[in-house]
Structures are given as structure tokens and as C-alpha cells.
Write a protein that holds these residues in place. Structure first.
Motif, PDB file in Angstrom:
ATOM      1  N   ARG A  18       1.388  -1.050  -0.317  1.00  0.00           N
ATOM      2  CA  ARG A  18       0.173  -0.349  -0.438  1.00  0.00           C
ATOM      3  C   ARG A  18       1.149   1.312  -0.116  1.00  0.00           C
ATOM      4  O   ARG A  18       0.445   2.003   0.521  1.00  0.00           O
ATOM      5  N   ASP A  53     -10.087   1.228  -4.908  1.00  0.00           N
ATOM      6  CA  ASP A  53     -10.856   2.399  -4.069  1.00  0.00           C
ATOM      7  C   ASP A  53     -10.612   3.651  -3.630  1.00  0.00           C
ATOM      8  O   ASP A  53     -10.991   4.673  -3.637  1.00  0.00           O
ATOM      9  N   GLU A  54      -9.707   3.054  -2.426  1.00  0.00           N
ATOM     10  CA  GLU A  54      -9.347   3.628  -1.652  1.00  0.00           C
ATOM     11  C   GLU A  54      -8.001   5.145  -2.025  1.00  0.00           C
ATOM     12  O   GLU A  54      -7.991   5.891  -1.981  1.00  0.00           O
ATOM     13  N   ARG A  57     -10.280   7.279  -4.454  1.00  0.00           N
ATOM     14  CA  ARG A  57     -10.904   8.261  -3.694  1.00  0.00           C
ATOM     15  C   ARG A  57      -9.346   9.434  -2.885  1.00  0.00           C
ATOM     16  O   ARG A  57      -9.249  10.735  -2.789  1.00  0.00           O
TER      17      ARG A  57
END
Length: 235
Positions: A18, A53-54, A57
Motif C-alpha cells: 500500500r 477504490d481507496e 478517493r
């Protein structure tokens, strides 16, 4: 000149999980590149290509456009970058926003000095090249291993560092920045092609985040460049 500035950001990273979302010097890693791109002049269409999706955003909160989700087949560990760029070019054309040039920025290279992106745009326009590749200069004391190791310089006339010139230096591709005419992707399936030019960046801009140590180095560089606050990141 309409420029599509593409920031690829896949959700699945292995070395640093991440990593595009890791907070570095006060903000998500990807936000640094987005803010730099938004501050460039002339302005560009700043688009993030992601399957996550994160990340989408966070990218939108930083000011980028996320007009599509990247297809799963273009978000694999072994997916090359070029098909991802072509996918974004095709999406831009379908939205009546066909670019005259594509700036590819890697979010994992977050350290860029004020004016770097604007300077790249100006160099492309001034030189008329088909592609620019971001590089940092380094001394030519490089060897190739093998049965008979060979040097990239004349070992019988070793130059002093202070005597090195732009012609005798070597240049390392940073992976940070590429600026390319769309036809190069269309016809050559490559970010570099046609008449290519070197876009020389400062040595400090050569940070590429692949490990936790790289993240720490990037943070220190960003904090140093943006003291006393980290509230803004010029282009």
C-alpha cells in the motif's frame, strides 16, 4: 498544447504494501506527485489510473481526476506501464480530450524541485522532440561485469570529477518523469521513441521508493525541501 498527465497507482504493491497511500512527510505518497502536477504551467489534465477504490478517493481529494477504474488485466504484478498509458490515452480520446503529449509521472518518485514539471513542458515545446526521459547525471566510473570486465570510461586517462562535462558524464534514467507524443505509444508501444531528448533533473530528484529505506530517504528529502511547513508543493 493539451497534456495528459498520468499517474499510475496500482493497489497491489509487494515490496512496500500500500505504498502509494503511505503517509510521507505529512501526506499520502501519491499526493505529492498529484500536487506537483496540478501546480505545473501550463496546466495539465492530471489523471490517476488505479484499480483501487481507496487510492481513487485519496487521489480525488488531492485534486486529481479519476475518470475510470483500471481493468484488472492491467493491474497485475507483471503488467507493463505502456498498456496502462495507452488505456488512459484511449479514455481521453473517447472523452473528447485527446492529448498532444502525455506526461507519465511515477508516484513512487515523489521528490521534484519547484519548476521541474514546467521546465519539462517548456523543453518539449522548445526542442520539438518526440519524447523526453527524466535523468540524473552521474560520474562515468561504471563497469560491466563479465569474463572481461569493461569500463564506461578510458581507464588510461581517468578524468577528475571536477573536470567532467555534460558530454563526459553518464545519465541514469530516474523513472520519475517521461513526456511523450501520443503517436509514440500508438505506433511503438513505448514511452520513449522517435527523436528522444534527455531531461536532466537534480540529483535529489532521483529517489525511487521500492523499500522501507527508500520511504525514509524520500521523507527526509521532502521535509528538507519543504521546511518550515509542508503545506504546498510547487511544480
Amino acid at each position: 498544447m493539451r497534456i495528459l498527465c498520468l499517474v499510475p497507482a496500482r493497489g497491489g504493491s509487494k515490496g512496500v504494501p500500500r505504498k502509494n497511500l503511505r503517509v510521507v512527510a505529512g501526506r499520502p505518497l501519491i499526493a505529492w506527485t498529484i500536487e506537483q502536477a496540478l501546480a505545473a504551467r501550463p496546466s495539465m489534465d492530471v489523471v490517476v489510473s488505479t484499480d483501487d477504490d481507496e487510492i481513487a478517493r485519496v487521489a480525488e481529494e488531492a485534486g486529481a481526476l479519476v475518470p475510470f477504474r483500471r481493468p484488472a488485466e492491467l493491474a497485475q504484478d507483471d503488467t507493463p506501464t505502456e498498456p496502462v498509458v495507452r488505456h488512459a490515452i484511449e479514455a481521453a480520446r473517447a472523452a473528447d480530450a485527446a492529448p498532444d503529449a502525455v506526461m507519465l509521472l511515477q508516484a513512487t518518485s515523489p521528490v521534484r524541485l519547484p519548476g521541474t514539471l514546467s521546465r519539462a513542458i517548456a523543453q518539449l515545446e522548445a526542442t520539438g522532440v518526440d519524447s523526453l526521459v527524466g535523468v540524473v547525471p552521474q560520474a562515468p566510473f561504471i563497469w560491466t561485469d563479465g569474463p572481461e570486465p569493461s569500463a564506461a570510461y578510458d581507464v588510461t586517462a581517468r578524468p577528475r570529477r571536477q573536470d567532467l562535462t555534460p558530454q563526459t558524464l553518464r545519465y541514469r534514467e530516474t523513472g520519475s518523469l517521461y513526456l511523450t507524443r501520443p503517436w509514440v505509444y500508438d505506433e511503438l508501444d513505448n514511452r520513449i521513441g522517435g527523436r528522444a531528448g534527455l531531461f536532466v533533473m537534480d540529483e535529489v530528484e532521483g529517489v525511487d521508493v521500492d523499500t522501507e529505506l527508500d520511504l525514509a530517504v524520500a521523507e527526509q528529502q521532502l521535509l528538507s525541501l519543504h521546511q518550515p511547513t509542508t503545506t504546498g508543493t510547487p511544480a
